[in-house]
Design a protein around this motif. Structure first.
Motif, PDB file in Angstrom:
ATOM      1  N   LEU A 166       0.790  -1.232   0.000  1.00  0.00           N
ATOM      2  CA  LEU A 166       0.000   0.000   0.000  1.00  0.00           C
ATOM      3  C   LEU A 166       0.824   1.285   0.000  1.00  0.00           C
ATOM      4  O   LEU A 166       0.321   2.345  -0.384  1.00  0.00           O
ATOM      5  CB  LEU A 166      -0.942   0.005   1.217  1.00  0.00           C
ATOM      6  CG  LEU A 166      -1.904  -1.188   1.309  1.00  0.00           C
ATOM      7  CD1 LEU A 166      -2.752  -1.081   2.576  1.00  0.00           C
ATOM      8  CD2 LEU A 166      -2.782  -1.282   0.069  1.00  0.00           C
ATOM      9  N   VAL A 167       2.082   1.207   0.436  1.00  0.00           N
ATOM     10  CA  VAL A 167       2.904   2.428   0.535  1.00  0.00           C
ATOM     11  C   VAL A 167       4.099   2.369  -0.401  1.00  0.00           C
ATOM     12  O   VAL A 167       4.300   3.269  -1.230  1.00  0.00           O
ATOM     13  CB  VAL A 167       3.375   2.656   1.992  1.00  0.00           C
ATOM     14  CG1 VAL A 167       4.255   3.907   2.067  1.00  0.00           C
ATOM     15  CG2 VAL A 167       2.186   2.792   2.939  1.00  0.00           C
ATOM     16  N   LEU A 168       4.903   1.303  -0.306  1.00  0.00           N
ATOM     17  CA  LEU A 168       6.171   1.293  -1.036  1.00  0.00           C
ATOM     18  C   LEU A 168       6.010   0.988  -2.522  1.00  0.00           C
ATOM     19  O   LEU A 168       6.772   1.510  -3.341  1.00  0.00           O
ATOM     20  CB  LEU A 168       7.127   0.285  -0.390  1.00  0.00           C
ATOM     21  CG  LEU A 168       7.509   0.614   1.065  1.00  0.00           C
ATOM     22  CD1 LEU A 168       8.440  -0.443   1.622  1.00  0.00           C
ATOM     23  CD2 LEU A 168       8.161   1.991   1.161  1.00  0.00           C
ATOM     24  N   VAL A 169       5.040   0.150  -2.872  1.00  0.00           N
ATOM     25  CA  VAL A 169       4.822  -0.091  -4.306  1.00  0.00           C
ATOM     26  C   VAL A 169       4.362   1.194  -5.009  1.00  0.00           C
ATOM     27  O   VAL A 169       4.906   1.570  -6.054  1.00  0.00           O
ATOM     28  CB  VAL A 169       3.823  -1.245  -4.534  1.00  0.00           C
ATOM     29  CG1 VAL A 169       3.403  -1.316  -5.999  1.00  0.00           C
ATOM     30  CG2 VAL A 169       4.462  -2.573  -4.110  1.00  0.00           C
ATOM     31  N   PRO A 170       3.377   1.937  -4.456  1.00  0.00           N
ATOM     32  CA  PRO A 170       2.971   3.188  -5.124  1.00  0.00           C
ATOM     33  C   PRO A 170       4.005   4.303  -5.042  1.00  0.00           C
ATOM     34  O   PRO A 170       4.193   5.054  -6.003  1.00  0.00           O
ATOM     35  CB  PRO A 170       1.691   3.600  -4.383  1.00  0.00           C
ATOM     36  CG  PRO A 170       1.249   2.410  -3.634  1.00  0.00           C
ATOM     37  CD  PRO A 170       2.474   1.612  -3.344  1.00  0.00           C
ATOM     38  N   PHE A 171       4.702   4.431  -3.887  1.00  0.00           N
ATOM     39  CA  PHE A 171       5.572   5.589  -3.668  1.00  0.00           C
ATOM     40  C   PHE A 171       7.059   5.265  -3.773  1.00  0.00           C
ATOM     41  O   PHE A 171       7.887   6.173  -3.780  1.00  0.00           O
ATOM     42  CB  PHE A 171       5.288   6.219  -2.301  1.00  0.00           C
ATOM     43  CG  PHE A 171       3.908   6.784  -2.169  1.00  0.00           C
ATOM     44  CD1 PHE A 171       3.594   8.034  -2.696  1.00  0.00           C
ATOM     45  CD2 PHE A 171       2.905   6.073  -1.531  1.00  0.00           C
ATOM     46  CE1 PHE A 171       2.313   8.562  -2.579  1.00  0.00           C
ATOM     47  CE2 PHE A 171       1.619   6.583  -1.409  1.00  0.00           C
ATOM     48  CZ  PHE A 171       1.323   7.831  -1.935  1.00  0.00           C
ATOM     49  N   GLY A 172       7.403   3.983  -3.826  1.00  0.00           N
ATOM     50  CA  GLY A 172       8.801   3.619  -3.930  1.00  0.00           C
ATOM     51  C   GLY A 172       9.547   3.811  -2.620  1.00  0.00           C
ATOM     52  O   GLY A 172       8.954   3.958  -1.547  1.00  0.00           O
ATOM     53  N   GLN A 173      10.855   3.847  -2.713  1.00  0.00           N
ATOM     54  CA  GLN A 173      11.713   3.938  -1.533  1.00  0.00           C
ATOM     55  C   GLN A 173      11.388   5.150  -0.673  1.00  0.00           C
ATOM     56  O   GLN A 173      11.409   5.082   0.560  1.00  0.00           O
ATOM     57  CB  GLN A 173      13.181   3.985  -1.977  1.00  0.00           C
ATOM     58  CG  GLN A 173      14.189   4.034  -0.842  1.00  0.00           C
ATOM     59  CD  GLN A 173      15.614   4.046  -1.355  1.00  0.00           C
ATOM     60  OE1 GLN A 173      15.882   3.728  -2.509  1.00  0.00           O
ATOM     61  NE2 GLN A 173      16.551   4.428  -0.503  1.00  0.00           N
ATOM     62  N   ARG A 174      11.059   6.270  -1.298  1.00  0.00           N
ATOM     63  CA  ARG A 174      10.799   7.486  -0.525  1.00  0.00           C
ATOM     64  C   ARG A 174       9.515   7.409   0.292  1.00  0.00           C
ATOM     65  O   ARG A 174       9.288   8.228   1.182  1.00  0.00           O
ATOM     66  CB  ARG A 174      10.765   8.697  -1.453  1.00  0.00           C
ATOM     67  CG  ARG A 174      12.129   8.976  -2.064  1.00  0.00           C
ATOM     68  CD  ARG A 174      12.227  10.313  -2.736  1.00  0.00           C
ATOM     69  NE  ARG A 174      13.566  10.565  -3.241  1.00  0.00           N
ATOM     70  CZ  ARG A 174      13.965  11.691  -3.818  1.00  0.00           C
ATOM     71  NH1 ARG A 174      13.092  12.675  -3.987  1.00  0.00           N
ATOM     72  NH2 ARG A 174      15.212  11.836  -4.234  1.00  0.00           N
ATOM     73  N   GLY A 175       8.681   6.413   0.014  1.00  0.00           N
ATOM     74  CA  GLY A 175       7.498   6.211   0.833  1.00  0.00           C
ATOM     75  C   GLY A 175       7.835   5.904   2.278  1.00  0.00           C
ATOM     76  O   GLY A 175       7.004   6.103   3.179  1.00  0.00           O
TER      77      GLY A 175
END
Length: 413
Positions: A166-175
């Motif tokens: 829910l967070v890292l796949v959409p936003f990547g590392q900066r999530g």
């Protein structure tokens, strides 16, 4: 020996009830702390592609996180047994906040390692003192209290797959930067806990003065206690290596064997970890009723059939076995901590740091070792092999009974 040290080495049996409010708050803090830690393995599928990392390098990232926590936790526990430091709790989470911010913006493998070291330091400070808070708030319900505290941590770890999906796949590392807000919330709650902790120490210090209690002498029991501690550590090794294999690498197994996406593979891990959190919660009350040795032995040995068969099952059946195995295996988690504390009752922080810290350390070594094995012989063979590690649960049969440990403590009271 200082009065405060005497308090921590032999808590005065005051007529007190279980302080549930403090247990719930420290459990929530444990959830937030371990959710921050969970960001690290949750990022593995992301940084494996973006930074072109091998399984061995991913294992070293987990090693850096968990080993620093493992080494420091017993040291922190021993130090705070002698001189408690309530405000170390919010200070530790501040270090984790710095680490998770660094993790979000690290451009290479070296800086990722540095960032997770800060998270590991924060965890090392939090866990022994958090366990002591649970002990002080437990009243007569030590198993339940430790379960409430530990289920918070395991729930935080269970968030790792959702963090990925829910967070890292959409936003990547900066999530990962979002979790600096989680750390800030934990710092605020831990300031509240630190105030209660300080007041509790002051109250029980007066009780020590009134009752003039001294610490128990355990030298005559050292030869009996040491083998029991060794068996406990072997059990922690078995549980930690298996959990490390599943949490660090099963997502890659599901992607390869079942053609799952990153997001779908994380839901399998989420089910395993949530079931483990539920098992952690029920383990303490069950131990209060049926005995700690019984629950530890049943938990470890009953998990073996499920852990061995999981790699050979289709997705739906594998999910069912992961859920059952997570629940069964983790019923012993909080119970192991309480059992170790009662083996050496004068060293609450040390035994908490040793048992929980060793779990992190064994997980760290497991991540590196299993990653290397996966690179050498293949991921599937590694997952199959790690399924038989819980057989070491046979060591639980050699633990002294709860009644025996109680008799040892009564003789040295």
């Amino acid at each position: 020996m200082s009065q405060q040290t005497a308090l921590l080495q032999k808590p005065v049996p005051l007529a007190q009830s279980t302080t549930y409010k403090i247990l719930y708050v420290i459990g929530i803090c444990h959830l937030l702390n371990d959710a921050i830690q969970a960001v690290v393995p949750a990022m593995f599928p992301i940084i494996e592609k973006s930074l072109d990392l091998s399984f061995t390098q991913l294992g070293f990232i987990a090693f850096a996180l968990n080993m620093i926590s493992s080494v420091m936790q017993p040291a922190v526990g021993l130090m705070t047994d002698k001189k408690p430091m309530p405000y170390a709790l919010p200070m530790g989470l501040s270090a984790s906040m710095a680490g998770v911010l660094g993790l979000a913006f690290a451009p290479n493998f070296g800086l990722i390692i540095l960032s997770v070291l800060f998270i590991g330091i924060g965890s090392a400070i939090f866990h022994p003192e958090g366990s002591r808070v649970a002990y002080l708030a437990a009243g007569p319900r030590r198993g339940l209290a430790q379960s409430i505290y530990q289920v918070g941590g395991n729930s935080g770890q269970a968030l790792a797959p959702l963090i990925t999906a829910l967070v890292l796949v959409p936003f990547g590392q900066r999530g990962a930067a979002f979790f600096s807000l989680v750390a800030a919330a934990a710092v605020g709650l831990l300031i509240y806990i630190a105030r209660w902790y300080t007041e509790k120490l002051a109250i029980e210090k007066k009780a020590v003065i009134r009752q003039k209690r001294s610490a128990p002498k355990r030298s005559s029991l050292a030869k009996r206690v040491v083998p029991a501690i060794i068996f406990v550590l072997l059990l922690i090794f078995a549980r930690s290596w298996y959990i490390s294999g599943i949490t660090s690498f099963y997502a890659f197994f599901a992607i390869k064997e079942y053609s799952f996406s990153i997001q779908h593979s994380q839901y399998l891990l989420f089910a395993f970890l949530v079931a483990g959190a539920a098992g952690t919660f029920f383990g303490g009350p069950l131990a209060d009723r049926f005995g700690k040795k019984t629950i530890i032995a049943v938990s470890m040995l009953a998990a073996v059939p499920f852990s061995a068969i999981v790699p050979f099952l289709p997705p739906a059946a594998a999910l069912a076995c992961l859920v059952l195995n997570g629940f069964i295996l983790m019923t012993s988690f909080s119970v192991t901590v309480v059992y170790a504390q009662e083996l050496v009752p004068g060293k609450i922080g040390l035994m908490s740091g040793l048992t929980v810290g060793l779990a992190f350390g064994m997980g760290a070594i497991g991540s590196v070792g299993l990653g290397l094995i996966a690179d050498l012989i293949g991921l599937k063979k590694m997952i199959i092999g790690v399924g038989f590690v819980p057989l070491l649960g046979l060591c639980a049969l050699f633990l002294p009974s709860d009644k025996t440990v109680e008799q040892w403590n009564m003789k040295n009271a």
